[in-house]
Design a protein around this motif. Structure first.
Motif, PDB file in Angstrom:
ATOM      1  N   TYR A  74     -33.427 128.226  69.259  1.00  0.00           N
ATOM      2  CA  TYR A  74     -32.463 127.169  69.599  1.00  0.00           C
ATOM      3  C   TYR A  74     -31.059 127.819  69.968  1.00  0.00           C
ATOM      4  O   TYR A  74     -30.394 127.036  70.620  1.00  0.00           O
ATOM      5  N   PHE A  75     -31.026 129.092  69.930  1.00  0.00           N
ATOM      6  CA  PHE A  75     -29.634 129.839  70.719  1.00  0.00           C
ATOM      7  C   PHE A  75     -30.304 130.721  71.317  1.00  0.00           C
ATOM      8  O   PHE A  75     -29.854 132.081  70.913  1.00  0.00           O
ATOM      9  N   PRO A  76     -30.562 130.623  72.579  1.00  0.00           N
ATOM     10  CA  PRO A  76     -31.750 131.628  73.125  1.00  0.00           C
ATOM     11  C   PRO A  76     -30.850 132.670  73.920  1.00  0.00           C
ATOM     12  O   PRO A  76     -31.333 133.781  74.367  1.00  0.00           O
ATOM     13  N   ILE A  77     -29.275 132.287  73.854  1.00  0.00           N
ATOM     14  CA  ILE A  77     -28.597 133.584  74.644  1.00  0.00           C
ATOM     15  C   ILE A  77     -28.376 134.655  73.751  1.00  0.00           C
ATOM     16  O   ILE A  77     -27.946 135.800  74.052  1.00  0.00           O
ATOM     17  N   ALA A  78     -28.876 134.541  72.189  1.00  0.00           N
ATOM     18  CA  ALA A  78     -28.424 135.486  71.301  1.00  0.00           C
ATOM     19  C   ALA A  78     -29.037 136.819  71.803  1.00  0.00           C
ATOM     20  O   ALA A  78     -28.854 137.767  70.983  1.00  0.00           O
TER      21      ALA A  78
END
Length: 354
Positions: free
Chosen positions: A124-128
């Motif tokens: 849900y926080f794909p840029i991580a």
């Protein structure tokens, strides 16, 4: 001790928005393949740029003067620069998901969701993923320096040997990885297989210390590598699996990052242009972190797409400015500094990045 380069800050800011805006276009289903291609290239330029701007600090304090104190200061400076805004963005995304304090959240919080493969159930926080690559490089490359420095002779070749060994090791790990039809998740976004992208930036710094840049050739190289990267990467986005292009990806994308840095270094920005570039550089990290927060509200307004894009960029920029002022600036001011003296201070140390 900090000297920002306006032209590289311009590149940094453009790379951040070249990730943020395509993500908006993808979410809005506006030219999703082209948008995905551009966002991939933006992230990869960030990697090479990170290695380039960190190189003087690494060479001066971890290779030329490898002390435990310098290692701890390096880590503290990097963590104070990257972790506080990241955790704020992660908490915000987790509350909206909602995933706060889940196992997926904890893996994100400790940058371990993609060390050897994708571990999270819900990404849900794909840029991580790219931030995990960065953080593990900050840990492992200095340790490689400390391991290799004692067994290497002093001299200008030592940084080259360390950088090339690190890049070669990561390349070997990736080469030995089994073929997969899910290359994006299993290879491209995995820490173990991608830290060489930052290593290329380190080697680029060493190379450019010896080369006089010619603007025409630098910009020609950027045009050629950009066209090549666009064509090959868009084919990956269209086809999904092409093992030949996947194998070549780290090399042609590293060439793109190197060409972009070389070309932008030839720019001599002054006055308002320099101020605008420095501003973009200062908010770029927060733009990258927080642009996902602005996606939902703007898309929910159902505005005409040009208005939606403008609103998205404006909201993202406002959030980034607020985070920069309230969080990044005071934390950066509190970071420890390396001990320097007239006999030890070098040109490389004077260009320590923020």
């Amino acid at each position: 001790m900090t000297e920002r380069v306006a032209s590289l800050d311009l590149l940094r800011g453009l790379a951040a928005f070249s990730v943020a805006v395509p993500h908006f276009l993808m979410a809005a289903q506006l030219a999703p393949v082209a948008a995905e291609t551009i966002s991939i290239l933006g992230v990869e330029v960030f990697f090479v740029l990170s290695g380039y701007v960190l190189a003087p600090q690494i060479i001066t304090f971890l290779i030329d003067r490898p002390t435990g104190r310098n290692l701890m200061i390096f880590w503290l400076r990097r963590w104070m620069r990257t972790i506080p805004p990241y955790l704020i963005a992660l908490v915000a995304a987790s509350v909206l998901s909602p995933q706060l304090l889940t196992s997926d959240f904890l893996r994100y919080a400790f940058y371990v969701q993609n060390v050897t493969g994708q571990a999270n159930t819900l990404d849900y926080f794909p840029i991580a993923w790219s931030l995990s690559v960065e953080e593990w490089f900050y840990i492992l490359f200095p340790l490689a320096c400390f391991g290799l420095v004692p067994i290497l002779p002093e001299g200008q070749a030592r940084p080259w040997i360390i950088g090339a060994t690190f890049v070669a090791a990561i390349t070997l790990f990736r080469t030995l990885a089994p073929a997969t039809d899910h290359w994006g998740n299993d290879i491209r976004r995995v820490v173990l297989f991608r830290m060489d992208a930052i290593g290329y930036g380190f080697l680029l710094h060493l190379a450019l210390e010896r080369v006089r840049l010619r603007p025409f050739l630098a910009w020609l190289a950027l045009i050629v590598t950009t066209l090549l990267a666009l064509v090959l990467t868009q084919r990956l986005a269209n086809v999904g699996t092409d093992h030949t292009i996947e194998t070549a990806f780290p090399f042609y994308i590293g060439s793109l990052g190197a060409a972009a840095i070389a070309a932008f270094l030839t720019l001599d920005l002054q006055g308002r242009a320099a101020a605008a570039a420095l501003f973009l550089g200062r908010i770029s990290y927060s733009v990258y972190l927080f642009h996902f927060i602005a996606l939902g509200p703007v898309l929910g307004l159902a505005l005409p797409w040009p208005v939606s894009i403008a609103a998205f960029v404006a909201i993202t920029a406002v959030i980034a400015i607020l985070v920069s002022i309230a969080i990044e600036t005071p934390v950066l001011a509190a970071r420890p500094r390396y001990a320097t003296s007239p006999t030890h201070r070098t040109y490389r140390a004077a260009k320590e990045p923020t």
